[in-house]
Design a protein around this motif. Structure first.
Motif, mmCIF file in Angstrom:
data_model
loop_
_atom_site.group_PDB
_atom_site.id
_atom_site.type_symbol
_atom_site.label_atom_id
_atom_site.label_comp_id
_atom_site.label_asym_id
_atom_site.label_seq_id
_atom_site.Cartn_x
_atom_site.Cartn_y
_atom_site.Cartn_z
ATOM 1 N N THR A 377 0.828 -1.208 0.000
ATOM 2 C CA THR A 377 0.000 0.000 0.000
ATOM 3 C C THR A 377 0.861 1.256 0.000
ATOM 4 O O THR A 377 0.604 2.204 -0.762
ATOM 5 N N LEU A 378 1.883 1.275 0.854
ATOM 6 C CA LEU A 378 2.710 2.477 0.986
ATOM 7 C C LEU A 378 3.713 2.604 -0.157
ATOM 8 O O LEU A 378 3.690 3.583 -0.911
ATOM 9 N N GLY A 381 1.969 1.477 -3.784
ATOM 10 C CA GLY A 381 0.790 2.286 -4.074
ATOM 11 C C GLY A 381 1.053 3.776 -4.103
ATOM 12 O O GLY A 381 0.554 4.493 -4.980
ATOM 13 N N LEU A 382 1.851 4.279 -3.154
ATOM 14 C CA LEU A 382 2.074 5.726 -3.050
ATOM 15 C C LEU A 382 3.402 6.184 -3.630
ATOM 16 O O LEU A 382 3.617 7.386 -3.804
ATOM 17 N N PRO A 385 6.347 9.084 -1.549
ATOM 18 C CA PRO A 385 5.803 9.415 -0.222
ATOM 19 C C PRO A 385 5.633 8.181 0.665
ATOM 20 O O PRO A 385 5.867 8.240 1.876
ATOM 21 N N GLY A 386 5.233 7.062 0.069
ATOM 22 C CA GLY A 386 5.079 5.833 0.841
ATOM 23 C C GLY A 386 6.400 5.324 1.378
ATOM 24 O O GLY A 386 6.493 4.881 2.534
#
Length: 425
Positions: A377-378, A381-382, A385-386
């Protein structure tokens, strides 16, 4: 002159790598054999579950998640049994049970039987490492415990890698007899572990009797120790980064070839084998172990920053960044293992090593449960920034271990009652 120094350094490294004759060497062989069996099974099991047994990918995922929960639930109770009856007896029973349970995979015909069997195996697998560490503390003086644990971990990686290579051959065949061969191989490895454990010349188990009416609190209520276990679980997020996050990051966000992932895994395995024991110095006390964990947090934060820099770069830039980032990750991984060994071995009060090892295993269990989702997710996905969030998590977790360890030492010393050994069991 230079050649003599190189030969001397290699000789010193080899001496440190090879466990001392006797119990330390047998424990190392035990770790290698267990890792060998796990490497064969874990590398190929998901594919065989779907293609041979006929389970869907969703059913496999649900079954493994349920099994992981059961492993966590039983870690502390089994640790308490080890404190009462001795870690070697529990470890022997665990390996015998695992040998039978792995063999039973050949009888699995549906989802329910898969969940039940996988949950029972998870209980045994989750308990085996805390039991080995409990046996390590009972068998070696404090200044040798982390080194012995590091030797076991270094050789465990080698055994797992060899097992994974054999699993690759089974996957190439890919039929039901190949799956049965994997099952038989894994069950035989667990049975061999049982034989090794039975022949261990470990010290007799001595139960610790508390003087006076003081009743010890459950290890799960030791907030500081639980906090340290969870912080170590946060630092252990390097595992899903290496296994799940990086492969996806490489193919979705960088210009590096997909095959570089295999190179990164080889770099990780090789450096752990070469450096795990050499970098184990300094963890002979809780304070030293905490400082090593702080170093782990810094190194893992650095690796996240380096991986973030590889986003949207071509192969000529991405590949060097990924290699440098992986080296930083491996150094953080090794530091984490050394520091975690130290805290889990040195902080538990007398007579409660098994229980506290079970508590410490909860940190790893939480990481295994939420880590893959959190990393994908981090980081994936990002993007940058993740990776930044992960870097901050690593840095904060590493920095918090030092003051929390000091507090844990003071609290355990203050409430540990005077104790005396019971008769030898």
């Amino acid at each position: 002159m230079g050649n003599n120094r190189v030969r001397s350094a290699i000789r010193t490294w080899a001496v440190e790598m090879v466990p001392n004759e006797g119990l330390a060497r047998r424990l190392a062989v035990l770790a290698v054999v267990q890792a060998f069996g796990f490497g064969v099974f874990l590398t190929s099991s998901a594919i065989f579950f779907t293609q041979t047994i006929g389970l869907s990918a969703t059913e496999v995922g649900i079954g493994l998640s349920v099994a992981n929960v059961f492993g966590l639930l039983f870690a502390v109770p089994i640790g308490k049994l080890a404190d009462r009856y001795g870690a070697r007896h529990l470890l022997l029973g665990t390996y015998l049970a695992l040998a039978v349970l792995f063999a039973c995979y050949s009888l699995v015909g549906g989802f329910i039987s898969f969940v039940v069997l996988t949950s029972l195996i998870s209980i045994g697998e989750t308990s085996s490492n805390p039991l080995r560490m409990t046996l390590t503390r009972a068998s070696f003086p404090q200044e040798e415990q982390v080194r012995v644990g590091s030797q076991m971990r270094s050789l465990f990686n080698v055994g797992f890698m060899v097992g994974a290579m054999i699993a690759g051959a089974a996957l190439t065949v890919g039929n039901r007899p190949a799956f049965y061969g994997v099952i038989a191989f894994t069950a035989a490895a667990q049975a061999f572990c049982a034989v090794i454990t039975w022949r261990l010349n470990s010290p007799p188990h001595v139960r610790v009797r508390q003087d006076g009416p003081v009743k010890s609190r459950s290890g799960l209520r030791d907030v500081r120790f639980v906090g340290l276990a969870l912080l170590c679980g946060v630092l252990e997020l390097f595992q899903p980064i290496l296994i799940v996050g990086l492969p996806l990051w490489i193919i979705t966000s960088t210009g590096a070839p997909a095959g570089i992932n295999a190179v990164l895994l080889v770099v990780d395995t090789a450096l752990v084998f070469l450096l795990q024991v050499a970098l184990s110095r300094g963890a002979e006390t809780p304070a030293g172990s905490a400082r090593i964990l702080r170093r782990s947090g810094v190194l893992l934060a650095v690796c996240c920053v380096i991986f973030a820099l590889s986003q949207d770069t071509g192969a000529s830039i991405a590949v060097p960044l990924l290699l440098v980032g992986t080296v930083a990750l491996v150094l953080g991984e090794i530091s984490h293992a050394v520091g975690a060994f130290g805290l889990s071995l040195h902080l538990p009060p007398p007579g409660r090593q098994g229980e506290y090892q079970g508590v410490f295993a909860l940190g790893r269990g939480v990481q295994q449960t939420v880590g893959p989702f959190l990393v994908t997710t981090l980081a994936v996905g990002l993007g940058r920034p993740g990776w930044g969030v992960l870097a901050v998590m690593f840095l904060v977790a590493g920095l918090l271990t030092v003051p929390l360890t000091r507090s844990a030492e003071r609290a355990i010393e203050a409430r540990t009652p005077k104790s005396a050994p019971d008769a030898v069991v």
